[in-house]
Design a protein around this motif. Structure first.
Motif, PDB file in Angstrom:
ATOM      1  N   LYS A   1      -0.487  -4.493   3.032  1.00  0.00           N
ATOM      2  CA  LYS A   1      -1.876  -3.850   3.222  1.00  0.00           C
ATOM      3  C   LYS A   1      -2.740  -4.704   4.198  1.00  0.00           C
ATOM      4  O   LYS A   1      -3.174  -4.082   4.952  1.00  0.00           O
ATOM      5  CB  LYS A   1      -2.609  -3.529   1.938  1.00  0.00           C
ATOM      6  CG  LYS A   1      -3.270  -4.496   1.183  1.00  0.00           C
ATOM      7  CD  LYS A   1      -3.864  -4.051   0.087  1.00  0.00           C
ATOM      8  CE  LYS A   1      -4.400  -5.348  -0.774  1.00  0.00           C
ATOM      9  NZ  LYS A   1      -5.370  -4.725  -2.122  1.00  0.00           N
TER      10      LYS A   1
ATOM     11  N   SER B   1      -7.779  -3.458   4.658  1.00  0.00           N
ATOM     12  CA  SER B   1      -6.388  -3.123   3.897  1.00  0.00           C
ATOM     13  C   SER B   1      -5.871  -1.835   4.722  1.00  0.00           C
ATOM     14  O   SER B   1      -5.066  -1.239   4.229  1.00  0.00           O
ATOM     15  CB  SER B   1      -6.803  -2.661   2.393  1.00  0.00           C
ATOM     16  OG  SER B   1      -7.160  -3.833   1.763  1.00  0.00           O
TER      17      SER B   1
ATOM     18  N   VAL C   1       0.900  -0.981   0.075  1.00  0.00           N
ATOM     19  CA  VAL C   1      -0.158  -0.018  -0.083  1.00  0.00           C
ATOM     20  C   VAL C   1       0.755   1.211   0.072  1.00  0.00           C
ATOM     21  O   VAL C   1       1.882   1.335   0.607  1.00  0.00           O
ATOM     22  CB  VAL C   1      -0.896  -0.027   1.101  1.00  0.00           C
ATOM     23  CG1 VAL C   1      -0.302   0.329   2.570  1.00  0.00           C
ATOM     24  CG2 VAL C   1      -2.023   1.097   0.863  1.00  0.00           C
TER      25      VAL C   1
END
Lengths: 266, 266
Positions: free
Chosen positions: A172, A134, A5
């Motif tokens: 994530k 996430s 991420v």
């Protein structure tokens, strides 16, 4: 689950740190957590308005949820929610932040959440909900149930781990279960990455009889460690380490899956 | 977790099958489950006295628990409990059976418990509690929320899997999450051993305002599958298979553990 991420740090924006717990907004542990990290980003607290220990991953479907902006530590945005820890995370993302925070921190729980307790814990369920969404996440617990617990050492480790979370590119769905021994900082030997011990409560219900002659039961029990491994969270804590267990919400037993595919006729 | 548990079949005793659920003793699903297996052993039912869906792995600490012997299917010993599904399993072992049953079956749940729902589900939490207690266990769910659901096909698969559980030497922590499509038996292609899909609800809280001007929220959302794999439970169900996911309660993320040990400075 291997994708990375993007951290907002790369965009030179201040990271958003969502903070929650299961002991409620009034618990000293959540205040200690915020104090430990409040200069590391924009802190937003969304916590239950009453204690929610032992709620596991419960969610509220049958009645409406409310959010209430409340006074907390000066300069820190804080809300209470009338739902479970999991509800707090869901509402924070959808109705307060209107975006995913960079990380979510849950705790500091008053009492241990090592070994099998990860499954019953509201603190860890809130962190897990974030990881499912996430949002890299960590739950922190101090091995002291008292409301007068000393969080001095815990705050040092909360900050150390949070700094790592903010400076790294993270998976994530990253989720940490961190337990901190109830010791002075000088006696703690450091952080040990562990696996979850097979240690659990052995139930022993106390049986009583009410004035009308009907039996009832109180859940009690002893905590027993059946796991002899020196790589477990229980071992680490007994040996004065902070335990850090990376946690997954993929509950598939891959070893058993292979066995079923090979040797069973289903 | 590789040790084997001795099956009482080897001792030529009738196996004890503990049955529970989260939809309560009054739900048609638990009756269907018992009907499917009642000639395979001594059935003991201990189920919540009211619906407990979405309770996750909650346990009752703050108030006393009660058991009530109740009428059920003729010849089947049955009790209700005023606690959660997990409480039912704990009390059944400690106060009714006074020994571990040979296996535990939970369900048949009215509605799906595939993918991430394993974490929220009371049905699966009851089964998981049994597995933690070294009782091989399976949770069954039918993809039909209706109280008028047709359990004909589900019963065939419950029986098929239960027969396998009773005839094999099992790992003592064995736990299956079985989901059955809402189809006629003739349209179901068989059982597929799967992994848990990364599929979940995307929240969308409905915001309303009460007569006093205060906002409140209802949790709603769409179920979305983010997992393209053809080895998942969601894929199997969409393709008219019964999905069987072997489940573990060791939540350690071993891949991330290795990464932390190798590349992190904690």
């Amino acid at each position: 689950m291997a994708k990375k991420v993007k951290q907002s740090k790369q965009k030179k924006e201040e990271p958003i740190i969502l903070v929650t717990n299961d002991d409620s907004i009034g618990a000293p542990g959540i205040k200690a957590l915020v104090e430990a990290v409040m200069d590391l980003g924009r802190i937003v607290v969304v916590a239950p308005d009453k204690p929610q220990s032992g709620m596991g991953h419960a969610i509220t479907i049958g009645h409406p949820l409310r959010l209430q902006k409340v006074a907390f530590i000066d300069g820190v945005e804080a809300y209470t929610c009338n739902g479970t820890p999991v509800d707090c995370v869901k509402l924070a993302v959808d109705k307060i932040l209107h975006r995913k925070p960079d990380i979510c921190l849950s705790g500091i729980n008053h009492g241990a959440n090592h070994s099998i307790n990860v499954i019953y814990s509201g603190t860890m369920s809130a962190a897990m909900e974030a990881a499912i969404e996430s949002i890299p996440s960590a739950g922190f617990s101090l091995l002291d149930y008292s409301m007068e617990a000393d969080f001095t050492a815990a705050k040092i480790y909360v900050r150390k781990i949070t700094e790592q979370l903010l400076k790294r590119k993270l998976p994530k769905h990253l989720l940490f279960n961190v337990n901190i021994p109830a010791l002075d900082a000088g006696l703690i030997k450091g952080i040990k990455v562990c696996r979850q011990a097979y240690a659990k409560y052995e139930e022993d219900f106390i049986e009583r009889t009410d004035p009308h002659g009907r039996k009832y039961y109180w859940l009690t029990g002893d905590f027993l460690n059946f796991d002899k491994g020196k790589d477990t969270d229980v071992w680490a804590l007994n040996n004065h380490y902070v335990s850090l267990v990376p946690v997954t919400f993929d509950l598939t037993d891959y070893a058993l899956k292979k066995e079923l595919e090979t040797n069973w006729d289903l």
